[in-house]
Design a protein around this motif. Structure first.
Motif, PDB file in Angstrom:
ATOM      1  N   LEU A 113      -7.399  20.450  37.903  1.00 31.54           N
ATOM      2  CA  LEU A 113      -8.133  20.777  36.644  1.00 31.54           C
ATOM      3  C   LEU A 113      -9.825  21.068  36.994  1.00 31.54           C
ATOM      4  O   LEU A 113     -10.250  22.022  36.389  1.00 31.54           O
ATOM      5  CB  LEU A 113      -8.158  19.682  35.695  1.00 31.54           C
ATOM      6  N   LEU A 114     -10.473  20.001  37.711  1.00 29.30           N
ATOM      7  CA  LEU A 114     -11.953  20.217  37.961  1.00 29.30           C
ATOM      8  C   LEU A 114     -12.312  21.356  38.720  1.00 29.30           C
ATOM      9  O   LEU A 114     -13.246  21.947  38.356  1.00 29.30           O
ATOM     10  CB  LEU A 114     -12.245  18.799  38.574  1.00 29.30           C
ATOM     11  N   GLY A 115     -11.653  21.409  39.830  1.00 25.99           N
ATOM     12  CA  GLY A 115     -11.773  22.803  40.668  1.00 25.99           C
ATOM     13  C   GLY A 115     -11.608  24.085  39.750  1.00 25.99           C
ATOM     14  O   GLY A 115     -12.616  24.820  39.855  1.00 25.99           O
ATOM     15  N   PRO A 116     -10.413  24.244  39.321  1.00 26.26           N
ATOM     16  CA  PRO A 116     -10.329  25.593  38.604  1.00 26.26           C
ATOM     17  C   PRO A 116     -11.229  25.772  37.309  1.00 26.26           C
ATOM     18  O   PRO A 116     -11.681  26.825  37.046  1.00 26.26           O
ATOM     19  CB  PRO A 116      -9.007  25.510  38.013  1.00 26.26           C
ATOM     20  N   LEU A 117     -11.689  24.738  36.765  1.00 26.52           N
ATOM     21  CA  LEU A 117     -12.514  24.915  35.870  1.00 26.52           C
ATOM     22  C   LEU A 117     -14.177  24.836  36.128  1.00 26.52           C
ATOM     23  O   LEU A 117     -15.176  24.982  35.254  1.00 26.52           O
ATOM     24  CB  LEU A 117     -12.823  23.842  34.672  1.00 26.52           C
ATOM     25  N   GLY A 118     -14.218  24.708  37.383  1.00 35.13           N
ATOM     26  CA  GLY A 118     -15.760  24.428  37.819  1.00 35.13           C
ATOM     27  C   GLY A 118     -16.394  23.295  37.465  1.00 35.13           C
ATOM     28  O   GLY A 118     -17.846  23.318  37.367  1.00 35.13           O
ATOM     29  N   MET A 119     -15.965  22.162  37.366  1.00 36.21           N
ATOM     30  CA  MET A 119     -16.494  20.950  36.819  1.00 36.21           C
ATOM     31  C   MET A 119     -16.838  20.070  37.974  1.00 36.21           C
ATOM     32  O   MET A 119     -16.561  19.101  38.389  1.00 36.21           O
ATOM     33  CB  MET A 119     -15.454  20.182  35.889  1.00 36.21           C
ATOM     34  N   THR A 120     -17.936  20.566  38.576  1.00 34.47           N
ATOM     35  CA  THR A 120     -18.313  20.014  39.870  1.00 34.47           C
ATOM     36  C   THR A 120     -18.993  18.595  39.934  1.00 34.47           C
ATOM     37  O   THR A 120     -19.167  18.069  40.696  1.00 34.47           O
ATOM     38  CB  THR A 120     -19.168  21.095  40.813  1.00 34.47           C
ATOM     39  N   ASP A 121     -19.566  18.370  38.638  1.00 35.45           N
ATOM     40  CA  ASP A 121     -20.372  17.093  38.549  1.00 35.45           C
ATOM     41  C   ASP A 121     -19.339  15.931  37.797  1.00 35.45           C
ATOM     42  O   ASP A 121     -19.767  14.700  37.559  1.00 35.45           O
ATOM     43  CB  ASP A 121     -21.346  17.200  37.806  1.00 35.45           C
TER      44      ASP A 121
END
Length: 428
Positions: free
Chosen positions: A245-253
């Protein structure tokens, strides 16, 4: 002793009860016809409200984003992220999500379900054997009025679906005063440095508050779900979430801890007199530990969380990346605890007036009992957390709004007012 009402107001993840407590008129804000647009003059009332909250010292600061048709129609920040540093709030300011963590965990769980790694009707004991022996604590009253706790067998096994719908019988020990909740408090389940595997074993030693599937009961169900997710993936919860989820959506923080000097400078803090999040343990995201709390431990930013919210408005995809297939999204966002489900609701039913519950979200199912009804639309998804952060998804209007703040004491009043102002600004 704290009253039951006060405990309800403080509980992690307890949702806004909109009903008759509404601070402003609700007429005309329920089931607005599809295709509504926002009146910018009326949206100015949102700014007026938050500026007054900051000026009168009720909150340190907040940031609000309203997106419709994939574009921001309102995006403002107020106050500061920390009254000590006086640093301004930006889209990169880091906020504790508290129980909004649950919706992130639940989305990743649904990804594993659509991948065939987990089934909703799987017994929890299939993955964590100690849950085969768990008992239900039934309160009995003696002739002299004294209460005792009788441990009785499970009527049926606890399932993954029970965990996702908060109907497993697993509870929290920091609200209410039942004997099972007292047992949670006495067990000191947050002691030491432990991981999800150890935490699951601690929970399995405690009695359930009710039979699985019998009552909507807010608690650590999502942490047990997360342990199953770790087992089937062979990864830690955070590693799994980054991959799915976080990687594919670019949720880096978005993550669990904020220990790096640069990120610590961006961590929002509540007012000093409002720093107790009242969730049964000290809330310290600045200290790295083994436990990745799937029920309340994540942090995020507006830059990150808005992408998660837009993915939900889109029905499970964003920027060409499918997180949830349409059929998975529909299942997740369909009420699972309606009149024919056998699930009861009591005083501590936090989804609130007019809402059912899907597989991780409150889902609007009816107008509710208040006259006029609370604002919103059928099918609306929502959740929030003890820190004050708040998410509303309204697919009928192709809209979401996110509030990020750190104010456990003021959150219900602020969230309730914001939602009213958002819907009052809609016109056809």
């Amino acid at each position: 002793m704290i009253s039951r009402f006060a405990l309800t107001a403080l509980v992690c993840g307890a949702l806004v009860s909109l009903g008759t407590m509404s601070l402003v008129r609700a007429e005309g804000t329920y089931e607005i016809p599809a295709g509504a647009h926002f009146n910018q003059d009326k949206l100015a009332k949102v700014s007026e409200f938050f500026k007054n909250e900051v000026a009168t010292g009720k909150i340190a600061g907040a940031t609000v984003l309203i997106n419709q048709h994939g574009k921001p129609v309102y995006h403002e920040a107020f106050g500061v992220q920390d009254v000590v540093s006086k640093a301004p709030i930006t889209d990169k300011t880091i906020f504790r999500l508290s129980s909004l963590t649950k919706v992130i965990t639940s989305v990743v769980a649904m990804q594993l379900i659509q991948d065939g790694k987990i089934k909703l009707d799987d017994p929890v004991s299939k993955y964590i054997p100690s849950f085969a022996n768990v008992k239900v604590g039934e309160e009995k009253k003696a002739a002299d009025g004294a209460k005792t706790l009788e441990l009785v067998p499970l009527a049926r096994p606890m399932t993954v679906k029970d965990l996702m719908t908060q109907t497993s019988g697993i509870t929290y020990g920091f609200y209410g005063d039942s004997l099972v909740r007292q047992a949670y408090r006495a067990a000191n389940i947050y002691a030491g440095d432990f991981d999800l595997a150890e935490f699951a074993e601690r929970i399995a030693k405690l009695p359930l508050h009710n039979q699985p599937g019998a009552l909507w009961q807010y608690g650590h169900s999502t942490d047990i779900l997360a342990r199953i997710m770790e087992i089937v993936s062979g990864k830690s919860l955070f590693e799994l979430e980054k991959e799915k989820l976080l990687g594919p959506l670019g949720m880096t923080d978005t993550g669990f801890f904020v220990t790096e000097p640069e990120r610590l400078k961006r961590l929002a803090q509540p007012l000093p007199n409002d720093s107790n999040f009242r969730v049964g343990r000290e809330y310290r995201t600045e200290v790295r530990q083994k436990w990745e709390s799937a029920s309340g431990g994540m942090v995020s930013t507006m830059a990150d969380f808005s992408r998660f919210a837009q993915m939900l408005v889109n029905g499970g995809s964003l920027d060409g990346k499918t997180i949830l297939k349409p059929e998975t999204f529909k299942l997740m966002t369909t009420d699972q605890i309606g009149p024919d489900s056998g699930v009861d609701r009591d005083y501590f039913y936090f989804p609130g007036d007019g809402f059912g519950f899907g597989l991780g979200f409150a889902v609007r199912t009816d107008p509710g009992n208040a006259k006029p009804p609370p604002p919103g639309d059928l099918g609306e998804l929502k959740w929030d957390g003890a820190s004050g952060c708040y998410l509303v998804i309204d697919r009928k209007q192709d809209m979401f709004f996110v509030l990020l703040e750190q104010t456990p004491t003021e959150r219900q009043r602020v969230q309730r007012t914001l939602k009213q102002l958002v819907y009052e600004a809609m016109e056809n």
